[in-house]
Each structure stands twice: as C-alpha cells, then as structure tokens.
Design an enzyme around this catalytic site. Sequence first.
Site, short mmCIF file in Angstrom:
data_model
loop_
_atom_site.label_atom_id
_atom_site.label_comp_id
_atom_site.label_asym_id
_atom_site.label_seq_id
_atom_site.Cartn_x
_atom_site.Cartn_y
_atom_site.Cartn_z
N GLY A 149 44.68 12.95 -7.28
CA GLY A 149 43.82 11.58 -7.48
C GLY A 149 44.36 10.70 -8.37
O GLY A 149 45.01 11.37 -9.58
N CYS A 150 43.87 9.57 -8.86
CA CYS A 150 44.30 8.59 -9.95
C CYS A 150 43.94 9.12 -11.14
O CYS A 150 44.53 9.47 -11.94
CB CYS A 150 44.02 7.16 -9.43
SG CYS A 150 42.03 6.90 -9.22
#
Length: 314
Positions: free
Chosen positions: A115-116
């Site tokens: 994920g970011c």
Amino acid sequence: MAYKIFIDGKEGTTGLKIFERFEKRSDIEIITIDDDKRKDPVEKAKLINASDYTFLCLPDAAAIESAGLCTNPNTTIIDASTAHRTNPDWAYGFPELGAEFRKKIETSKRIAVPGCYASGSIAICYPLVKSGIMQNDYPVVIHSVSGYSGAGKKAIAQYEDPNRNPELDSPRLYALTQMHKHLPEITKISGLAYEPVFNPYICDYFQGMTVTVGLHSRLLAKKVGAKDVWEMFASHYEGSRFVQVAGFMGEGVLPEQFIPANTLAGTNNMQVFVYGNDDRIMITTRFDNLGKGASGAAVQCMNISMGVDEGCGL
C-alpha cells in the site's frame, strides 16, 4: 511473443494508471472484459486463466474471490489490494527492502503490491529494525500526508466538485480509531512487535505523499546520532534504482529546508531524507502514492517477474 495481461478492476484509479503505463509497450497485449461482464465470475475466470499476468485492482473481498478463480499454474497474480499483503505464501512487492524480497518476486506466481502509506512506512522501519538500530518494540509513531487521489473515486469527485465543502480546503486527519487497514502490513513486514501509532492526513492536492517517523535516540537499541542513521539508510538502499537516499539533511536535493509532498508525482521514485539532531532523529520518505505507492510498484514487480528491465514503462 507478447505477454497477455488482464487488469481486473481497470476502471479504478490504480487500474487506470497501470493501463497507462502499458500504452507504449510492444511486449504487452491487454485482454479486456466486456463492461456488462465485469462481475461475472465465469467470464473473469476465463480471462484470468488466459493471461500470463493478472492485476487485481479491487476491494479486498473481490480480490480474494478473483485470486481463487485462477487455476492456470502459469498465470501470475499481482494483487494491489490489502488482501494478501501479510500472507506468507505471497511475495511482498517491495524489492528494494532486500535480496530475499527481490528473489521471491522473481520466483513467485503470487505477488502482493504494498500500500502507499505502507510503502513509505516500511521503507523507514524495516531497515531500522534489520540494522539493529531500532528494537522491534520501539514505540513507533508515523505521520503522513497524501494527495486526495489515493482516497478513491468518491473522494476525488468530492475534492473536484466546485461546490465542495470548505473543510476540504484544509488538511484532514483521519483513521482516528487507529485501525487503518495498512497497519497489519506495516507491523509484520517491518518486523515490529506492536502496531505503530499512525496519523495520516489527506490534503488538497492531487498526487504525492510523505511519510515521517521520528526517533528519540535515548530510546534506541544502539547509541547512534542522526549522521549514523543516514549512513545506514544510504548503505541499505545503495545501488537501488527507484529508492534514493538524499544527502544528509537533504543536501543536494532540498534547496530550502522544506520537504514538499508532491514533487515526485508521476514517477516510480522514492526519496529518503534523514535530518534532525542527535537527540531527535527524523526520517521522511517522499514518493507518488499512485506510483511507487501503487501502480508503479505493481508494474515494477511484473517486470522483475518477467526478467526484463525493472524500469520498463516506468
């Protein structure tokens, strides 16, 4: 011969960005699903199993369902959802963390893309724990700011509405219950004993993010100063194509003593900054939440799996 690629969830932000990165590649053949069959498991199974690589750009439950439709042992699944990131049977798609991560991406048929927020957090915490500078039970606190593009179609529409709520003009802190979906991933991959405190802000700009972890040197496992921590990060990411450690205190990269969050938008790059002083040491990662934090990382993992230049299309 071109690789056959199916993007399950091409209409979402990550899926669209992956598709854009393939537009100029001659070694890729995109196979598509009819709009009226996008949720038809029979049709999806047919395309997944006809592909060499399938990207899952879906909510978690849908990603688990689609992954379960794959019966072709030659199809590689690259999942951009949260669903499989802590599953040990899946490669974790952050090759710069170490040789073992890259090797698993090269050899696995199941790859979970970070994920970011997790990318920026793990890029800091994993080397600190791995090096022994920070013990695994250190009380980690993570602060982050992100453009609104990472919040999905609904949020993008809200921010781009000319009659929007004036509250959207300011940064907004969220995940107030400390139950953000990236926390299990950050904790496990970093090797932390406890979930960190996580304070993410969504802000009034489209793309790009920073993630910051502060350290009290008196609480660390090793007696180190800020320059020592910088040297460790520089060594850990030495030779990395997409993760670069800026000079100490941002030397050579920051013309002023500010770290804006949007300067790497549109790239697959990540920068690591170490600054502060010998009592309070600060580490910040800066990158594109839609690039190294999503679609760029997914394409990089595919390239590594294919055995081609990892920067192809990036």
